[in-house]
Write an enzyme that holds these catalytic residues in place. Structure first.
Site, short mmCIF file in Angstrom:
data_model
loop_
_atom_site.label_atom_id
_atom_site.label_comp_id
_atom_site.label_asym_id
_atom_site.label_seq_id
_atom_site.Cartn_x
_atom_site.Cartn_y
_atom_site.Cartn_z
N ASN A 81 -3.50 4.88 -7.60
CA ASN A 81 -4.45 4.23 -6.97
C ASN A 81 -6.05 4.82 -7.00
OD1 ASN A 81 -2.45 3.09 -5.51
ND2 ASN A 81 -2.72 4.13 -3.58
N ILE A 137 0.35 -8.73 -13.77
CA ILE A 137 0.29 -7.23 -14.00
C ILE A 137 0.85 -6.13 -13.03
CG2 ILE A 137 -2.07 -7.52 -15.53
CD1 ILE A 137 -3.57 -6.61 -13.01
N GLY A 138 1.59 -6.72 -12.01
CA GLY A 138 2.06 -5.83 -11.21
C GLY A 138 2.57 -6.68 -10.02
N THR A 147 5.78 -5.33 -2.51
CA THR A 147 6.78 -5.51 -1.48
C THR A 147 6.19 -7.07 -1.23
OG1 THR A 147 7.05 -3.21 -0.78
CG2 THR A 147 7.57 -5.30 0.73
N TYR A 148 4.89 -7.28 -0.86
CA TYR A 148 4.18 -8.32 -0.45
C TYR A 148 3.77 -9.55 -1.23
CZ TYR A 148 4.88 -5.90 3.87
OH TYR A 148 5.44 -5.23 5.03
N GLY A 149 3.67 -9.24 -2.53
CA GLY A 149 2.93 -10.24 -3.44
C GLY A 149 2.91 -9.80 -4.83
N ASP A 200 -3.77 7.49 0.96
CA ASP A 200 -2.60 7.18 0.17
C ASP A 200 -3.39 7.56 -1.12
OD1 ASP A 200 -0.27 6.65 -0.86
OD2 ASP A 200 -0.40 4.61 -0.95
#
Length: 340
Positions: A145, A21-22, A25-27, A140
């Site tokens: 979010n 679902i998304g 950068t890291y996973g 953030d």
């Protein structure tokens, strides 16, 4: 290095029905079902063998900040699993965020009803007050979010940039907060901040919830500053003592005065709603309304929405009805191309 990044081999027997679902950068983030409890969850998979860097600092920061947070309006971290050089963060699953919801409203020229605006703000302020009391600043906040359930519950997510803060404030990085929600002190180069940073971001989100449009949609940092100055006014040593000491402050900035009418027009807020927005979007930062203080504002005087949250599922049905009605109207009004 294996090319298959599906979690199926690592977590066989624990989860099923994987769907990506998304991706970041890291996973990768998967929707899955926990087999034992039959509960939907979001699996955030972090690769820990990339260039031998180990677990990314944002992931460690997110775990550190969120592991002890237990609040109705903060996404729940169920578990942390390490398997085959991958770290899995298991979160509760909510299938839409605030940005998705506002994008649904735009095609039908519909604004979020006031009871939804007030309920969402109350919940977000409750979550922020809880975090700030525990000396955690999110850093953030943005509509992407903030998760929104069909039952009307909103939850703050993605604590990758969050961190604990201390008093007196010490220097932190200024590379935080997505541009449109970044407070002026950060844009001016400040490395000292605390909870007031989150409050500015939430003020921008409040306006966007009410109007469905971003309040300060800058294209770069200087553009962002000028969009703020045009509405809130250009800061100076009278309305913001000490502002001239910020690294990026310039005495030659264009001069604007605070424009309440423009703020009301862009935010679509009036009365107590406009007043609380004005109290949040203040400089200097220490004069901003706190999350705890905002919960006591007159805007929330009649707080029946705290027990009876407006249904987002019902709102989505109304949006669908308007979309169908618009399509029927367009078909009826379209000219017959075969008539000359």
């Amino acid at each position: 290095m294996p090319t298959d990044i599906s979690p199926e081999r690592d977590l066989s027997g624990r989860f099923r029905a994987y769907r990506k679902i998304g991706e970041g950068t890291y996973g990768v983030v998967y929707k899955a079902v926990h087999v034992r409890d039959n509960v939907q969850c979001a699996l955030k998979m972090i690769r820990t063998d990339r260039d031998e860097e180990g677990i990314p600092s944002t992931c460690l920061r997110e775990i550190s900040c969120i592991k002890d947070l237990q609040h109705d309006n903060i996404v729940t971290l169920f578990d942390i699993i390490y398997a085959n050089s991958k770290l899995y963060m298991v979160f509760e699953f909510i299938d839409q965020d605030l940005k998705n919801l506002m994008d649904m409203l735009d095609p039908v020229d519909m604004m979020l009803p006031q009871e939804y605006v007030k309920s969402f703000m109350w919940q977000l302020l409750s979550a922020l007050s809880y975090c700030h009391l525990r000396r955690i600043v999110h850093r953030d906040l943005k509509p992407q979010n903030i998760l929104v359930s069909n039952s009307g519950i909103v939850k703050i997510a993605d604590f990758g940039l969050a961190r604990n803060f201390s008093f007196p404030s010490r220097n932190y990085t200024h590379e935080v907060v997505t541009l449109w929600y970044r407070p002026p002190e950060i844009l001016l180069g400040s490395q000292r901040y605390s909870t007031s940073l989150d409050m500015w971001s939430l003020g921008c989100i409040f306006s966007e919830i009410a109007s469905t449009k971003p309040l300060f949609p800058g294209e770069c940092e200087i553009s962002q500053l000028f969009k703020i100055f045009e509405i809130i006014g250009t800061p100076n040593t009278r309305n913001w003592p000490g502002v001239a000491e910020y690294p990026h402050f310039k005495s030659v900035f264009p001069q604007w005065s605070f424009n309440l009418n423009k703020l009301a027009e862009l935010s679509c807020l009036t009365g107590h709603g406009l007043d609380i927005l004005r109290e949040i979007l203040r400089y200097p930062p220490e004069h901003r309304l706190t999350a705890k203080g905002a919960l006591s504002h007159r805007y929330f005087l009649h707080n029946e929405f705290t027990q009876n949250r407006p249904s987002v599922a019902k709102l989505k049905e109304e949006i669908d009805q308007r979309m169908r009605s618009r399509r029927r109207t367009n078909r009826t009004a379209s000219p017959n191309d075969h008539i000359f």
